[in-house]
Design a protein around this motif. Structure first.
Motif, PDB file in Angstrom:
ATOM      1  N   ASP A  27       0.878  -1.175   0.000  1.00 52.20           N
ATOM      2  CA  ASP A  27       0.000   0.000   0.000  1.00 52.20           C
ATOM      3  C   ASP A  27       0.913   1.222   0.000  1.00 52.20           C
ATOM      4  O   ASP A  27       2.095   1.129   0.366  1.00 52.20           O
ATOM      5  N   PHE A  28       0.360   2.368  -0.387  1.00 49.93           N
ATOM      6  CA  PHE A  28       1.159   3.581  -0.523  1.00 49.93           C
ATOM      7  C   PHE A  28       0.491   4.712   0.271  1.00 49.93           C
ATOM      8  O   PHE A  28      -0.641   5.092  -0.029  1.00 49.93           O
ATOM      9  N   ILE A  29       1.183   5.243   1.249  1.00 50.02           N
ATOM     10  CA  ILE A  29       0.661   6.351   2.044  1.00 50.02           C
ATOM     11  C   ILE A  29       1.370   7.621   1.591  1.00 50.02           C
ATOM     12  O   ILE A  29       2.576   7.802   1.827  1.00 50.02           O
ATOM     13  N   VAL A  30       0.651   8.498   0.921  1.00 48.15           N
ATOM     14  CA  VAL A  30       1.190   9.764   0.425  1.00 48.15           C
ATOM     15  C   VAL A  30       1.087  10.787   1.557  1.00 48.15           C
ATOM     16  O   VAL A  30      -0.009  11.064   2.062  1.00 48.15           O
TER      17      VAL A  30
ATOM     18  N   ILE B 206       5.761   3.147   1.869  1.00 45.81           N
ATOM     19  CA  ILE B 206       5.308   1.932   1.189  1.00 45.81           C
ATOM     20  C   ILE B 206       5.268   0.819   2.224  1.00 45.81           C
ATOM     21  O   ILE B 206       6.279   0.504   2.858  1.00 45.81           O
ATOM     22  N   THR B 207       4.098   0.240   2.398  1.00 44.48           N
ATOM     23  CA  THR B 207       3.883  -0.748   3.452  1.00 44.48           C
ATOM     24  C   THR B 207       3.675  -2.134   2.868  1.00 44.48           C
ATOM     25  O   THR B 207       3.456  -2.307   1.668  1.00 44.48           O
ATOM     26  N   CYS B 208       3.729  -3.118   3.745  1.00 44.12           N
ATOM     27  CA  CYS B 208       3.491  -4.507   3.364  1.00 44.12           C
ATOM     28  C   CYS B 208       2.370  -5.072   4.239  1.00 44.12           C
ATOM     29  O   CYS B 208       2.521  -5.145   5.465  1.00 44.12           O
ATOM     30  N   ASP B 209       1.264  -5.450   3.598  1.00 40.22           N
ATOM     31  CA  ASP B 209       0.162  -6.109   4.297  1.00 40.22           C
ATOM     32  C   ASP B 209       0.490  -7.595   4.375  1.00 40.22           C
ATOM     33  O   ASP B 209       0.379  -8.321   3.392  1.00 40.22           O
ATOM     34  N   ARG B 210       0.891  -8.044   5.543  1.00 43.12           N
ATOM     35  CA  ARG B 210       1.394  -9.402   5.704  1.00 43.12           C
ATOM     36  C   ARG B 210       0.272 -10.443   5.703  1.00 43.12           C
ATOM     37  O   ARG B 210       0.548 -11.656   5.726  1.00 43.12           O
ATOM     38  N   SER B 211      -0.983  -9.986   5.647  1.00 47.20           N
ATOM     39  CA  SER B 211      -2.116 -10.917   5.580  1.00 47.20           C
ATOM     40  C   SER B 211      -2.724 -10.991   4.177  1.00 47.20           C
ATOM     41  O   SER B 211      -3.632 -11.798   3.948  1.00 47.20           O
ATOM     42  N   ARG B 212      -2.209 -10.186   3.250  1.00 44.69           N
ATOM     43  CA  ARG B 212      -2.838 -10.131   1.925  1.00 44.69           C
ATOM     44  C   ARG B 212      -2.678 -11.457   1.186  1.00 44.69           C
ATOM     45  O   ARG B 212      -1.609 -12.051   1.177  1.00 44.69           O
TER      46      ARG B 212
ATOM     47  N   ASP C 176      -2.185  -3.748  12.748  1.00 44.15           N
ATOM     48  CA  ASP C 176      -1.133  -4.620  13.281  1.00 44.15           C
ATOM     49  C   ASP C 176      -0.491  -5.492  12.213  1.00 44.15           C
ATOM     50  O   ASP C 176       0.686  -5.845  12.316  1.00 44.15           O
ATOM     51  N   HIS C 177      -1.262  -5.888  11.203  1.00 38.68           N
ATOM     52  CA  HIS C 177      -0.742  -6.803  10.191  1.00 38.68           C
ATOM     53  C   HIS C 177      -0.047  -6.081   9.037  1.00 38.68           C
ATOM     54  O   HIS C 177       0.368  -6.720   8.065  1.00 38.68           O
ATOM     55  N   VAL C 178       0.099  -4.762   9.130  1.00 40.16           N
ATOM     56  CA  VAL C 178       0.732  -3.974   8.068  1.00 40.16           C
ATOM     57  C   VAL C 178       2.065  -3.438   8.574  1.00 40.16           C
ATOM     58  O   VAL C 178       2.126  -2.795   9.620  1.00 40.16           O
ATOM     59  N   TYR C 179       3.135  -3.709   7.816  1.00 38.68           N
ATOM     60  CA  TYR C 179       4.488  -3.345   8.225  1.00 38.68           C
ATOM     61  C   TYR C 179       5.017  -2.221   7.334  1.00 38.68           C
ATOM     62  O   TYR C 179       4.924  -2.313   6.104  1.00 38.68           O
ATOM     63  N   PRO C 180       5.581  -1.160   7.908  1.00 38.16           N
ATOM     64  CA  PRO C 180       6.116  -0.064   7.093  1.00 38.16           C
ATOM     65  C   PRO C 180       7.501  -0.423   6.549  1.00 38.16           C
ATOM     66  O   PRO C 180       8.501  -0.348   7.259  1.00 38.16           O
ATOM     67  N   VAL C 181       7.567  -0.784   5.287  1.00 37.09           N
ATOM     68  CA  VAL C 181       8.830  -1.240   4.700  1.00 37.09           C
ATOM     69  C   VAL C 181       9.757  -0.073   4.373  1.00 37.09           C
ATOM     70  O   VAL C 181      10.941  -0.089   4.714  1.00 37.09           O
ATOM     71  N   ALA C 182       9.236   0.959   3.697  1.00 35.20           N
ATOM     72  CA  ALA C 182      10.102   2.035   3.215  1.00 35.20           C
ATOM     73  C   ALA C 182       9.450   3.389   3.440  1.00 35.20           C
ATOM     74  O   ALA C 182       8.332   3.629   2.963  1.00 35.20           O
TER      75      ALA C 182
END
Length: 234
Positions: A60-63, A113-119, A175-181
């Motif tokens: 996902d992308f957080i602007v 840019i995040t990673c949804d670890r449950s997707r 909780d299941h979303v990790y901020p990668v970059a």
């Protein structure tokens, strides 16, 4: 046998390799000019076309334009950067403290840019053995965006000196979303000829020839032509 039907043109190849070799981690050269929406959309589309294991597309992308949010992230950086500086002593400590390692407020736009670890659910094709493939896939999205940005003349800087738990709280991540970059984006006054850490003597690029092995670790190459080619400058 010919593969010409699959080749990019010479000009297209030069453009691709130029983006790879001239991509920089930008910290100090940001201009205040905003990134037009159509350019930002192209960068996000490029990121979204990255490969992902099992086609899970975990990103996902957080602007982030809010000054308040960026100021809170900058405070996190300063706290963690102080801890990082304490790991070095003497001249190395002085050199570290002289490095500019973020452009959070100077850049007109930040992007997480995040990673949804449950997707994709509990059973994603290709992820059974290596659970971290979702994180690896998200990193490919980061690189796609970075290369597209260089082609568009947009600088990108990755701010890695952050506490991920604090950052997650600041951005209200589940909780299941990790901020990668956490990235800083903007037009720049210049792209440096060398990576900034190399130019300032922090580290040099390792010789590629020393990093390529044959069949197993530590075994020298048996292909003499490849061996010679690896020793040539780009």
């Amino acid at each position: 046998m010919t593969h010409s039907n699959h080749h990019f043109s010479d000009a297209e190849q030069r453009g691709l390799y130029r983006a790879i070799y001239e991509r920089r981690d930008v910290r100090s050269q940001f201009l205040p000019d905003p990134i037009p929406p159509e350019i930002l959309a192209r960068l996000l589309k490029a990121a979204h076309h990255a490969p992902s294991v099992g086609f899970m597309q975990p990103w996902d992308f957080i602007v982030i334009e809010s000054r308040d949010v960026r100021e809170s992230v900058l405070a996190m950086f300063e706290q963690e950067n102080q801890k990082a500086a304490e790991q070095f002593e003497g001249e190395r400590n002085e050199r570290y403290r002289g490095l500019k390692l973020q452009g959070i407020m100077e850049s007109p736009l930040n992007l997480c840019i995040t990673c949804d670890r449950s997707r994709g659910g509990p059973n994603v094709l290709g992820r059974n053995s290596i659970l971290e493939t979702d994180l690896f896939s998200t990193c490919l999205a980061v690189q796609n965006l970075w290369l597209a940005a260089r082609a568009e003349g947009v600088g990108v800087g990755w701010v890695s000196i952050l506490d991920q738990t604090q950052l997650s709280a600041a951005l209200n991540l589940p909780d299941h979303v990790y901020p990668v970059a956490y990235l800083c984006l903007g037009y720049v006054s210049e792209f440096l000829d060398q990576p900034e850490l190399e130019a300032k003597g922090w580290r040099s690029r390792l010789p590629l020839k020393e990093l390529v092995h044959s069949d197993s670790w530590g075994q020298p190459l048996t292909d003499s032509q490849l061996d010679v080619a690896l020793s040539e400058p780009r």
